[in-house]
Design an enzyme around this catalytic site. Sequence first.
Site, PDB file in Angstrom:
ATOM      1  N   CYS A 115      37.282 -22.915  20.346  1.00  0.00           N
ATOM      2  CA  CYS A 115      37.361 -22.041  21.540  1.00  0.00           C
ATOM      3  C   CYS A 115      38.546 -22.373  22.443  1.00  0.00           C
ATOM      4  O   CYS A 115      38.953 -21.546  23.263  1.00  0.00           O
ATOM      5  CB  CYS A 115      36.067 -22.125  22.333  1.00  0.00           C
ATOM      6  SG  CYS A 115      34.657 -21.508  21.409  1.00  0.00           S
ATOM      7  N   HIS A 252      37.826 -19.423  29.537  1.00  0.00           N
ATOM      8  CA  HIS A 252      37.178 -19.087  28.270  1.00  0.00           C
ATOM      9  C   HIS A 252      35.829 -18.433  28.586  1.00  0.00           C
ATOM     10  O   HIS A 252      35.126 -18.859  29.499  1.00  0.00           O
ATOM     11  CB  HIS A 252      36.980 -20.353  27.444  1.00  0.00           C
ATOM     12  CG  HIS A 252      36.125 -20.144  26.235  1.00  0.00           C
ATOM     13  ND1 HIS A 252      36.329 -19.097  25.363  1.00  0.00           N
ATOM     14  CD2 HIS A 252      35.049 -20.830  25.764  1.00  0.00           C
ATOM     15  CE1 HIS A 252      35.424 -19.166  24.402  1.00  0.00           C
ATOM     16  NE2 HIS A 252      34.630 -20.191  24.625  1.00  0.00           N
ATOM     17  N   ASN A 282      31.122 -14.344  23.401  1.00  0.00           N
ATOM     18  CA  ASN A 282      32.054 -15.455  23.213  1.00  0.00           C
ATOM     19  C   ASN A 282      32.877 -15.178  21.947  1.00  0.00           C
ATOM     20  O   ASN A 282      32.335 -15.226  20.838  1.00  0.00           O
ATOM     21  CB  ASN A 282      31.263 -16.757  23.087  1.00  0.00           C
ATOM     22  CG  ASN A 282      32.151 -17.974  22.902  1.00  0.00           C
ATOM     23  OD1 ASN A 282      33.351 -17.850  22.649  1.00  0.00           O
ATOM     24  ND2 ASN A 282      31.565 -19.150  23.000  1.00  0.00           N
TER      25      ASN A 282
HETATM   26  O1  UT7 Z   1      32.455 -21.603  23.335  1.00  0.00           O
HETATM   27  C1  UT7 Z   1      32.195 -22.953  23.110  1.00  0.00           C
HETATM   28  C2  UT7 Z   1      31.386 -23.487  24.171  1.00  0.00           C
HETATM   29  N1  UT7 Z   1      30.023 -23.025  24.055  1.00  0.00           N
HETATM   30  C3  UT7 Z   1      29.339 -22.939  25.154  1.00  0.00           C
HETATM   31  O2  UT7 Z   1      29.876 -23.135  26.209  1.00  0.00           O
HETATM   32  C4  UT7 Z   1      27.835 -22.671  25.063  1.00  0.00           C
HETATM   33  C5  UT7 Z   1      27.154 -23.606  26.019  1.00  0.00           C
HETATM   34  N2  UT7 Z   1      25.739 -23.453  26.079  1.00  0.00           N
HETATM   35  C6  UT7 Z   1      25.125 -22.362  26.645  1.00  0.00           C
HETATM   36  O3  UT7 Z   1      25.776 -21.427  27.028  1.00  0.00           O
HETATM   37  C7  UT7 Z   1      23.639 -22.417  26.828  1.00  0.00           C
HETATM   38  O4  UT7 Z   1      23.171 -23.727  26.588  1.00  0.00           O
HETATM   39  C8  UT7 Z   1      22.873 -21.417  25.925  1.00  0.00           C
HETATM   40  C9  UT7 Z   1      23.127 -20.006  26.384  1.00  0.00           C
HETATM   41  C10 UT7 Z   1      23.301 -21.588  24.487  1.00  0.00           C
HETATM   42  C11 UT7 Z   1      21.361 -21.675  26.028  1.00  0.00           C
HETATM   43  O5  UT7 Z   1      20.944 -21.601  27.388  1.00  0.00           O
HETATM   44  P1  UT7 Z   1      20.030 -22.752  27.991  1.00  0.00           P
HETATM   45  O6  UT7 Z   1      19.714 -22.351  29.369  1.00  0.00           O
HETATM   46  O7  UT7 Z   1      20.752 -24.059  27.795  1.00  0.00           O
HETATM   47  O8  UT7 Z   1      18.740 -22.626  27.105  1.00  0.00           O
HETATM   48  P2  UT7 Z   1      18.062 -23.728  26.168  1.00  0.00           P
HETATM   49  O9  UT7 Z   1      18.898 -23.994  24.966  1.00  0.00           O
HETATM   50  O10 UT7 Z   1      17.666 -24.871  27.020  1.00  0.00           O
HETATM   51  O11 UT7 Z   1      16.771 -22.945  25.690  1.00  0.00           O
HETATM   52  C12 UT7 Z   1      15.739 -22.550  26.614  1.00  0.00           C
HETATM   53  C13 UT7 Z   1      14.633 -21.854  25.849  1.00  0.00           C
HETATM   54  C14 UT7 Z   1      14.195 -22.619  24.617  1.00  0.00           C
HETATM   55  O12 UT7 Z   1      12.785 -22.494  24.507  1.00  0.00           O
HETATM   56  P3  UT7 Z   1      11.832 -23.704  24.983  1.00  0.00           P
HETATM   57  O13 UT7 Z   1      12.244 -24.878  24.144  1.00  0.00           O
HETATM   58  O14 UT7 Z   1      12.119 -23.885  26.436  1.00  0.00           O
HETATM   59  O15 UT7 Z   1      10.470 -23.154  24.689  1.00  0.00           O
HETATM   60  C15 UT7 Z   1      14.830 -21.887  23.474  1.00  0.00           C
HETATM   61  O16 UT7 Z   1      14.100 -21.985  22.268  1.00  0.00           O
HETATM   62  O17 UT7 Z   1      15.088 -20.579  25.371  1.00  0.00           O
HETATM   63  C16 UT7 Z   1      14.818 -20.462  23.975  1.00  0.00           C
HETATM   64  N3  UT7 Z   1      15.847 -19.633  23.369  1.00  0.00           N
HETATM   65  C17 UT7 Z   1      15.799 -18.293  23.338  1.00  0.00           C
HETATM   66  N4  UT7 Z   1      14.880 -17.416  23.786  1.00  0.00           N
HETATM   67  C18 UT7 Z   1      15.141 -16.112  23.608  1.00  0.00           C
HETATM   68  C19 UT7 Z   1      17.010 -20.035  22.785  1.00  0.00           C
HETATM   69  N5  UT7 Z   1      17.713 -18.964  22.366  1.00  0.00           N
HETATM   70  C20 UT7 Z   1      16.977 -17.876  22.703  1.00  0.00           C
HETATM   71  C21 UT7 Z   1      17.193 -16.496  22.552  1.00  0.00           C
HETATM   72  N6  UT7 Z   1      16.249 -15.657  23.014  1.00  0.00           N
HETATM   73  N7  UT7 Z   1      18.286 -15.984  21.969  1.00  0.00           N
END
Ligand code: UT7
Length: 325
Positions: A115, A252, A282
């Site tokens: 990225c 980004h 992204n």
């Molecule tokens: O480009 C390179 C750099 N990449 C990035 O910058 C990405 C960085 N990370 C992020 O943007 C975020 O961490 C995400 C958008 C990927 C995830 O957001 P988050 O607030 O960190 O969520 P999380 O991973 O802590 O997940 C929260 C909950 C989980 O459920 P539990 O364990 O709390 O029951 C996940 O299983 O959301 C669940 N979850 C989803 N639910 C519905 C994960 N993906 C999804 C989804 N739809 N697509």
Amino acid sequence: MTVTRSVVIGTGSHLPARVVTNDELATRVETSDEWIVQRTGIKQRYIAAPEETTASLATEAARKAMAAAGVTADDIDLVVLATATPDNTFPATAVEVQARLGITRGAAFDMQAVCSGFIFAMTTADSMIRTGLARRALVIGAETFSRILDWSDRTTCVLFGDGAGAVVMEGRTGEGTNADRGVLTSHLRSDGRHKEKLYVDGGASSTGTVGHLRMEGREVFKFAVGAVTDVIEDAFLATGFDGDSIDWFVPHQANRRIIEGSAKKLGIDLAKVVITVDRHGNTSAASIPLAIDAAVADGRIREGDVVLLEAMGGGFTWGSVIVRW
Ligand code: UT7
């Protein structure tokens, strides 16, 4: 003091025709428009058709950038293409683009910093222009991440999209001050200790397969805001600019929350932040040049503006560039 500066003289971008909405994804994996918008700010993304590749998207973006710059194939003597999704393992996708555009002079190669690729590519091209190795460079960020996504993994497949953006950079004489047009400062960083937090689980030399993207999203998120602000503070220190004195911030486009968090930490008014993650998702190395071209096309970024660019991605890699447009 007279110095050579790499001035951006044209921009272009290209997106596949097909738009995939969050609601469409919700029919394939257990997710919802509400979750995706709230956690990421993404509302839709563009996905390449089977016949479209990184090279074809890159070529279209490059053509538009060259037209905007008023240059032809004979004027370009360097092509740097940032991508993590090349058409083939080799040769570089940059040489495919070079051939499609009819460029026969100079060098063409790919840059792999995921990225952060466009920041690394722009910095490489700028270094080559300033040292006299090139005069006019085509710098492209192009990706088809749809080809490396695990479409059954809701934690990653909702985040990414395909697309390409390009700029033409030309060596011009400057006075060596911040009033010069062109790249004023660049700062690149990598830390391979984090390589397993965002990676693809395949490759030519390891598995012999292309593999799928894997990410510990929360870990990447935690690292991103700190890394991004550090490398921007380096750029501010090197130039004397700050959140108030820059005109535009083009980060980004991974997640709206990361973008807003880093803008707030750096004292950058949200009105100065170019955000396209809602429309493009992204697009990895393509995200910055796509956002730049959107802001040039709608008249926000104009000649003379101070534009801060920043990215962070797999590796980890991260970096910043300040350009006077
Ligand atoms: O480009 C390179 C750099 N990449 C990035 O910058 C990405 C960085 N990370 C992020 O943007 C975020 O961490 C995400 C958008 C990927 C995830 O957001 P988050 O607030 O960190 O969520 P999380 O991973 O802590 O997940 C929260 C909950 C989980 O459920 P539990 O364990 O709390 O029951 C996940 O299983 O959301 C669940 N979850 C989803 N639910 C519905 C994960 N993906 C999804 C989804 N739809 N697509």
